[in-house]
Design a protein around this motif. Structure first.
Motif, PDB file in Angstrom:
ATOM      1  N   LEU A  34       0.840  -1.189   0.000  1.00  0.00           N
ATOM      2  CA  LEU A  34       0.000   0.000   0.000  1.00  0.00           C
ATOM      3  C   LEU A  34       0.883   1.250   0.000  1.00  0.00           C
ATOM      4  N   GLN A  39      -1.266   8.387  -1.939  1.00  0.00           N
ATOM      5  CA  GLN A  39      -1.509   7.057  -2.505  1.00  0.00           C
ATOM      6  C   GLN A  39      -1.831   7.131  -4.002  1.00  0.00           C
ATOM      7  N   SER A  65       0.357  -3.328  -5.981  1.00  0.00           N
ATOM      8  CA  SER A  65       0.310  -2.021  -5.320  1.00  0.00           C
ATOM      9  C   SER A  65      -0.761  -1.168  -5.991  1.00  0.00           C
ATOM     10  N   LEU A  82      -9.768  -2.555  -1.794  1.00  0.00           N
ATOM     11  CA  LEU A  82      -8.699  -3.511  -1.484  1.00  0.00           C
ATOM     12  C   LEU A  82      -9.243  -4.928  -1.391  1.00  0.00           C
ATOM     13  N   GLY A 108       0.269   4.290   3.875  1.00  0.00           N
ATOM     14  CA  GLY A 108       0.132   2.886   3.496  1.00  0.00           C
ATOM     15  C   GLY A 108       0.084   1.991   4.715  1.00  0.00           C
ATOM     16  N   SER A 111      -3.336   2.436   6.235  1.00  0.00           N
ATOM     17  CA  SER A 111      -4.281   1.681   5.413  1.00  0.00           C
ATOM     18  C   SER A 111      -4.167   0.186   5.687  1.00  0.00           C
TER      19      SER A 111
END
Length: 349
Positions: A34, A39, A65, A82, A108, A111
Motif C-alpha cells: 500500500l 496514494q 500495489s 482492497l 500505506g 491503510s
C-alpha cells in the motif's frame, strides 16, 4: 498499470509485479504493498522503488500495489477496493494460503491496519514503516490481529508516529499478542534509511515460512480427520479410536450423548466388530492452528445417507509429530425457519 472494475462503477488502477521465475501452477506469496502519501500513482512507483520491487521479484513474491481513487485513501473510504482487489488476485493467480501479506509506509501503514482490522481473515501478516490504527474505532479492534504477525518500524525522530506505534505495541501485548514487534531507528525520520528492503523482506520471509508451516499443519489435521471418517466407514475400531487422545470427549447428536472415549468405545465396538460402521463425507472444512502450533480448531460440513447434512466441530492437539482429537462434536444444523417448530416439539418430549 492494470485496471480492475469495481462494484461501485469506478475503476481501480494497480501495479502487478510477478517474480522472475514465476510458475503460474505453483502458489506464491502475495504482498499487497500500500503506497504512502496521497496514494497516487507516483506514490505507488515511489514505494515500489524504495522497498518492494527488486527484492520481491528476486524472492518469488507476487506484489500488487494499488492507486487510491482521487480524494479517498485506503483508510478514508476506499477500503472496499482492497477487498475486491484481493478477490481478483486470488481468482487470477495461485496465492499462497489465499491470504495476503500487507505492507506499507506512512499512510500505506495506516491503510494496512485498517484492512487487517476489518478483514483479518484476508491477511497473513502486517508490516508498516511506520503505521498505526488510524482512528480510535480502529484501535478498539486491535484484538482482531491476535492471529496475525505484526512488524512495525519507525524513525526515532518521527514525533507522534513513534508514540502511536509504541501505544499500538503496548495494546497488542496487553491483549496477549505473541508475534508483534516494534523497531525504532534512533535519530532517523519519517522515511528511516535503516528500513532497507533487505531488512523488511527478512521479516516477510519469516512470515512466509510461518504461513507455510501453518498450511502444513492444517493439511496434517485435515488428513487425520479424513482418516478418522474413513476408519468409521470401514468399521475399523483400532484405527478409529487411535485418533483420539486418552481423555477425549465425543458429543453426539442426542442430548444424552456426551461420551468419554471409554464410554464411546463401549458403545461403538459391538457395531465395529459386526462390520457395521457409519459414513460421513466431508463436503467442506475449515481448520485454524493456534499460536502455540500444537492446538487446532476445526469445523466441517458433512453428508450422511441417513441424516443428510451434518456438522462436525472440535479440537485436536499435537502429541509429538501426531495430531490427536481431543473433542469431536457432531450436530444436526437446523434451518432458522424450522427451529421454532422443532424447539416446541423437543419441549413436548
Amino acid at each position: 498499470m492494470q485496471q480492475l472494475p469495481l462494484s461501485d462503477g469506478s475503476t481501480l488502477e494497480f501495479l502487478l509485479q510477478l517474480p522472475d521465475d514465476h510458475d503460474p501452477l505453483q502458489a506464491a506469496p502475495l504482498l499487497l504493498a500500500l503506497p504512502p502519501g496521497d496514494q497516487s500513482r507516483d506514490m505507488v512507483d515511489a514505494g515500489m522503488g524504495l522497498y518492494w520491487s527488486d527484492k520481491g521479484r528476486e524472492l518469488g513474491w507476487i506484489v500488487a500495489s494499488p492507486v487510491a481513487p482521487a480524494g479517498s485513501s485506503f483508510f478514508t473510504g476506499s477500503e472496499f477496493a482492497l477487498v475486491e482487489l484481493l478477490d481478483h488476485l486470488e481468482a487470477t493467480h495461485l496465492v499462497l494460503g489465499n491470504r495476503a501479506h500487507v505492507a506499507g509506509p506512512s499512510n500505506g501503514g495506516r491503510s494496512g491496519f485498517r484492512l487487517a482490522l476489518q478483514h483479518p481473515d484476508r491477511v497473513a501478516s502486517l508490516l508498516v514503516v511506520p503505521g498505526f490504527p488510524p482512528t480510535p474505532a480502529d484501535e478498539a479492534l486491535l484484538h482482531q490481529l491476535l492471529d496475525i504477525s505484526v512488524a512495525m518500524f519507525v524513525g526515532g525522530d518521527d514525533g507522534a508516529w513513534v508514540t502511536s506505534a509504541q501505544d499500538t505495541l503496548a495494546t497488542l501485548q496487553e491483549l496477549g499478542h505473541t508475534d508483534v514487534s516494534l523497531t525504532v531507528f534512533p535519530d532517523e525520520g519519517h522515511t528511516p534509511p535503516s528500513a532497507t528492503p533487505e531488512l523488511l523482506f527478512s521479516y516477510l520471509e519469516r512470515f512466509r515460512a510461518e504461513q507455510l508451516a501453518d498450511l502444513a499443519a492444517q493439511a496434517a489435521v485435515a488428513a487425520v480427520l479424513d482418516d478418522f471418517h474413513a476408519a468409521a466407514s470401514a468399521a475399523d475400531g483400532p484405527r478409529y479410536f487411535g485418533h483420539f487422545t486418552p481423555n477425549a470427549v465425543f458429543l453426539g447428536t442426542d442430548p444424552q450423548e456426551r461420551w468419554t472415549i471409554r464410554q464411546f468405545r463401549a458403545y461403538a465396538e459391538p457395531y465395529f466388530e459386526a462390520g457395521t460402521g457409519w459414513t460421513y463425507r466431508a463436503l467442506e472444512r475449515s481448520v485454524r492452528i493456534g499460536s502455540d502450533g500444537a492446538t487446532a480448531w476445526f469445523d466441517e460440513r458433512l453428508d450422511n445417507d441417513s441424516y443428510g447434512q451434518t456438522r462436525g466441530t472440535g479440537v485436536l492437539v499435537r502429541r509429538g509429530a501426531a495430531w490427536r482429537i481431543a473433542q469431536y462434536s457432531l450436530s444436526l444444523p437446523v434451518p432458522n425457519d424450522l427451529a421454532k417448530d422443532l424447539v416446541e416439539r423437543i419441549r413436548g418430549e
